[in-house]
Design an enzyme around this catalytic site. Structure first.
Site, PDB file in Angstrom:
ATOM      1  N   CYS A 198      -3.259 -35.886 -31.955  1.00 27.49           N
ATOM      2  CA  CYS A 198      -2.820 -36.636 -30.780  1.00 27.49           C
ATOM      3  C   CYS A 198      -2.406 -35.746 -29.615  1.00 27.49           C
ATOM      4  O   CYS A 198      -2.520 -34.541 -29.656  1.00 27.49           O
ATOM      5  CB  CYS A 198      -1.746 -37.636 -31.178  1.00 27.49           C
ATOM      6  SG  CYS A 198      -2.452 -39.022 -32.110  1.00 27.49           S
ATOM      7  N   ASP A 199      -1.863 -36.395 -28.586  1.00 30.64           N
ATOM      8  CA  ASP A 199      -1.852 -35.892 -27.217  1.00 30.64           C
ATOM      9  C   ASP A 199      -1.406 -34.442 -27.030  1.00 30.64           C
ATOM     10  O   ASP A 199      -2.083 -33.660 -26.387  1.00 30.64           O
ATOM     11  CB  ASP A 199      -0.979 -36.794 -26.352  1.00 30.64           C
ATOM     12  CG  ASP A 199      -1.574 -38.179 -26.192  1.00 30.64           C
ATOM     13  OD1 ASP A 199      -2.302 -38.623 -27.096  1.00 30.64           O
ATOM     14  OD2 ASP A 199      -1.311 -38.834 -25.171  1.00 30.64           O
ATOM     15  N   LYS A 200      -0.231 -34.077 -27.513  1.00 33.67           N
ATOM     16  CA  LYS A 200       0.280 -32.727 -27.248  1.00 33.67           C
ATOM     17  C   LYS A 200       0.052 -31.787 -28.420  1.00 33.67           C
ATOM     18  O   LYS A 200       0.303 -30.585 -28.301  1.00 33.67           O
ATOM     19  CB  LYS A 200       1.785 -32.786 -26.931  1.00 33.67           C
ATOM     20  CG  LYS A 200       2.146 -33.729 -25.805  1.00 33.67           C
ATOM     21  CD  LYS A 200       1.361 -33.444 -24.532  1.00 33.67           C
ATOM     22  CE  LYS A 200       1.584 -34.498 -23.475  1.00 33.67           C
ATOM     23  NZ  LYS A 200       1.079 -35.835 -23.847  1.00 33.67           N
TER      24      LYS A 200
ATOM     25  N   GLU B  97       4.594 -39.456 -18.312  1.00 29.93           N
ATOM     26  CA  GLU B  97       3.380 -40.223 -18.041  1.00 29.93           C
ATOM     27  C   GLU B  97       3.744 -41.551 -17.382  1.00 29.93           C
ATOM     28  O   GLU B  97       4.779 -42.146 -17.682  1.00 29.93           O
ATOM     29  CB  GLU B  97       2.615 -40.491 -19.338  1.00 29.93           C
ATOM     30  CG  GLU B  97       1.979 -39.247 -19.908  1.00 29.93           C
ATOM     31  CD  GLU B  97       1.124 -39.522 -21.131  1.00 29.93           C
ATOM     32  OE1 GLU B  97       0.361 -38.633 -21.513  1.00 29.93           O
ATOM     33  OE2 GLU B  97       1.224 -40.628 -21.696  1.00 29.93           O
TER      34      GLU B  97
ATOM     35  N   SER C   7      -0.995 -41.221 -18.386  1.00 34.15           N
ATOM     36  CA  SER C   7      -1.583 -41.356 -19.710  1.00 34.15           C
ATOM     37  C   SER C   7      -3.095 -41.293 -19.589  1.00 34.15           C
ATOM     38  O   SER C   7      -3.670 -41.639 -18.554  1.00 34.15           O
ATOM     39  CB  SER C   7      -1.164 -42.695 -20.317  1.00 34.15           C
ATOM     40  OG  SER C   7      -2.015 -43.049 -21.380  1.00 34.15           O
TER      41      SER C   7
END
EC number: 4.2.1.9
Length: 612
Positions: free
Chosen positions: A122-124, A492, A518
């Protein structure tokens, strides 16, 4: 010939104590001398993209051991941006990237591991691990948890739609959607384990790891639930031992991350990002990853590419009913790279962890040019349609591949969705060092937009203004003091952009911020304004009613205020200090203050810059 790092702790009389401790972890006498491979996992039950990773690290470990290595697993933290969204939890998301990079460095260097397999999603987490790989510069292969299946729902009016997390967020604030339909959307939006199903930040970064050459073909698009994804984990375990031996026993530095992820590889990755309309967060992360490896990759490079790379793929949130499973059916990332290659927009000579060059990989794995049976089978992997948190739990196949490059999910450069790519860098007096807009998500009618500023000193204040009707058609919503230092943490802004859509203002307003967006954001949403307000950026001088002029085709953003007036405002702000005009009810912890103390602006990737 470089010495195995691990022999610092496994060889020599003075390491008797360390060997005793290694034995207590299961290492046998016959194992000493084998390469030690760190399995860098990120399992957590907080995040659907990571909930299925618990046993996958040990699966990779068994392959490493079978190939002649020692495997030792540890986990990093993982923040779910969707759950952290819309409250102060989002302050921690971006700083967690640095914490992940640091924790990988700490564990790998403290225990002298020779190489690593990074299991992210996921994102980070993916960018944090990529930063660590470039920082450490030891053999590394990335394999992510894979995308979630798209949700499927039948609404009250009989319509059948594919949807995702963002659809649920938008629907929640749309008074025209019934409670029954909202409940159905909510329950169907996230049906399986995996990273959210659109081209949001997580999937964007996992796709870019393929273009950088650090992950295997199919990594970005093969569904988390599909049996074919298991092969990526098994292959990563086997291959990491091979490339580790090449480095330490054959003095082959070409397998190291900095050799693979060169300036040319970053340009390839950014070209892919622009072509597929990836999340604007990818800009932030690629800049940060490049900086860790000493790669001279800047906003100017991104700007130059954005002017010549077309948009070849549109996926949610940039278009409805198209998700990662559809990109996969069309050939995944290797197919997009293949179309860029045909247009002369890829450097074919960059090495990878799995093929001598990215060009050779494209020739094998691009289903539009290759009849390789392994490739053609891989991209038939389809969603199973059964809610589950179990990896590799279904083996459904599409009836055929999507090879339509004129009207399909992936287009050729001769038939693009648009000649302009999916991301653009804008500059002007309000963003002297640049800002980012995802053009793939902007309606053509508002590529040029001029409006009056409606200024908010925080995301919370902007959300309140939008939901209470204070934002009107023709406004440019300005959200400031939300940058890396000013937030701190560069939140975000998915809720403000989602609520603009739900209020029918998605094509009637713009939003600019020194925060970020986002991957689920679309619309005329301009982020990463640099310098940020807290660093004395012009965005801190904007006042309600000022006219802001946005011209995406000409890559400009301008605050239409005379220079002498701006100079007077700057002098006034210097005297007051660069902080929000209205005090915010925000608890900033010591951990966040440390990040803010050293955080660079977004045009530098929001990395920490230490004083010399």
């Amino acid at each position: 010939m470089p010495a195995y790092r691990s022999r610092t702790t496994t060889h020599g009389r003075n390491m008797a104590g360390a060997r005793g401790l290694w034995r207590a972890t299961g290492v046998k006498n016959s194992d000493f001398g084998k390469p030690i491979i760190a399995i860098v996992n990120s399992f957590t039950q907080f995040v659907p993209g990571h909930v299925h990773l618990k046993d996958l690290g040990q699966m990779v470990a068994r392959e490493v051991e079978a190939a002649g290595g020692i495997a030792k697993e540890f986990n990093t933290i993982a923040v779910d941006d969707g759950i952290a969204m819309g409250h102060d939890g989002m302050l921690y998301s971006l700083p967690s990237r640095e914490l992940i990079a640091d924790s990988v460095e700490y564990m790998v260097n403290a225990h002298c591991a020779d190489a690593m397999v990074c299991i992210s999603n996921c994102d980070k987490i993916t960018p944090g691990m990529l930063m660590a790989a470039m920082r450490l510069n030891i053999p590394a292969i990335f394999v992510s948890g894979g995308p979630m299946e798209a949700g499927k729902v039948t609404l009250g009016d009989g319509r059948k739609v594919s949807l995702d997390l963002v659809d649920a967020m938008v629907a929640a604030a749309d008074d025209k959607i019934s409670d029954a339909d909202l409940a159905a959307i909510e329950e169907a939006a996230c049906p399986t384990c995996g990273s959210c199903s659109g081209m949001f930040t997580a999937n964007s970064m996992n796709c870019l790891s393929e273009a950088l050459g650090l992950s295997l073909p199919g990594n970005g698009s093969t569904l988390a639930t599909h049996a074919f994804r298991k092969n990526l984990f098994l292959e990563a375990g086997r291959r990491i031992v091979e490339v580790t031996r090449r480095h330490y026993e054959q003095d082959d530095a070409s397998v190291l991350p900095r050799a693979i992820a060169s300036k040319a590889a970053f340009l390839n990755a950014m070209s892919l990002d622009i072509a597929m309309g990836g999340s604007t967060n990818t800009v932030l992360h690629l800049l940060a990853i490049a900086q860790e490896g000493g790669v001279d990759f800047t906003m100017d490079d991104i700007d130059a590419l954005s002017r010549k790379v077309p948009c070849l793929c549109k996926v949610a949130p940039n278009t409805a009913n198209v998700h990662m499973e559809d990109v996969h059916r069309a050939g995944g990332i290797m197919a997009i790279l293949g179309e860029l290659d045909r247009a002369g927009l890829i450097d074919r000579d960059c090495p990878t962890v799995h093929a001598p060059t990215i060009g050779a990989a494209i020739d094998q794995w691009d289903i539009a040019r290759s009849n390789d049976p392994q490739a053609r089978e891989l991209f038939l992997a389809a969603p199973g349609g059964v809610p589950t948190q179990v990896a590799f739990s279904q083996a459904t196949l599409w009836p055929d591949l999507d090879l339509d490059r004129e009207h399909g999910v992936i287009r050729s450069a001769k038939a693009p969705f648009s000649k302009d790519g999916g991301l653009a860098v804008l500059k002007g007096n309000v963003a002297l060092d640049g800002c980012i807009v995802k053009t793939a998500g902007v309606d053509e009618s508002i590529l040029v937009f001029s409006g009056r500023a409606k200024v908010y000193e925080s995301q919370d204040a902007a959300v309140s203004g939008i939901l209470t009707g204070k934002v009107e058609a023709g406004d440019v919503v300005v959200i400031r003091y939300e940058g890396p230092k000013g937030g701190p943490g560069m939140q975000e802004m998915l809720y403000p952009t989602s609520y603009l859509k739900s209020k029918g203002l998605g094509k009637a307003c713009a939003l600019i911020t020194d925060g970020r967006f986002s991957g689920g954001t679309s619309g005329l949403s301009i982020g990463h304004v640099s310098p940020e307000a807290a660093a004395g950026g012009t965005i801190g001088l904007v006042r309600d009613g000022d006219r802001i002029e946005i011209d995406i085709p000409n890559r400009s953003i301008r605050l239409a205020v005379p220079e002498d007036e701006l100079a007077a405002r700057r002098a006034e702000q210097d005297a007051k200090g660069w902080k929000p005009a209205q005090p915010r009810q925000r608890q900033v912890s010591a951990a966040l203050k440390v990040y803010a103390q050293f955080a660079a602006s977004a045009d530098k990737g929001a990395v920490r810059i230490l004083p010399e």
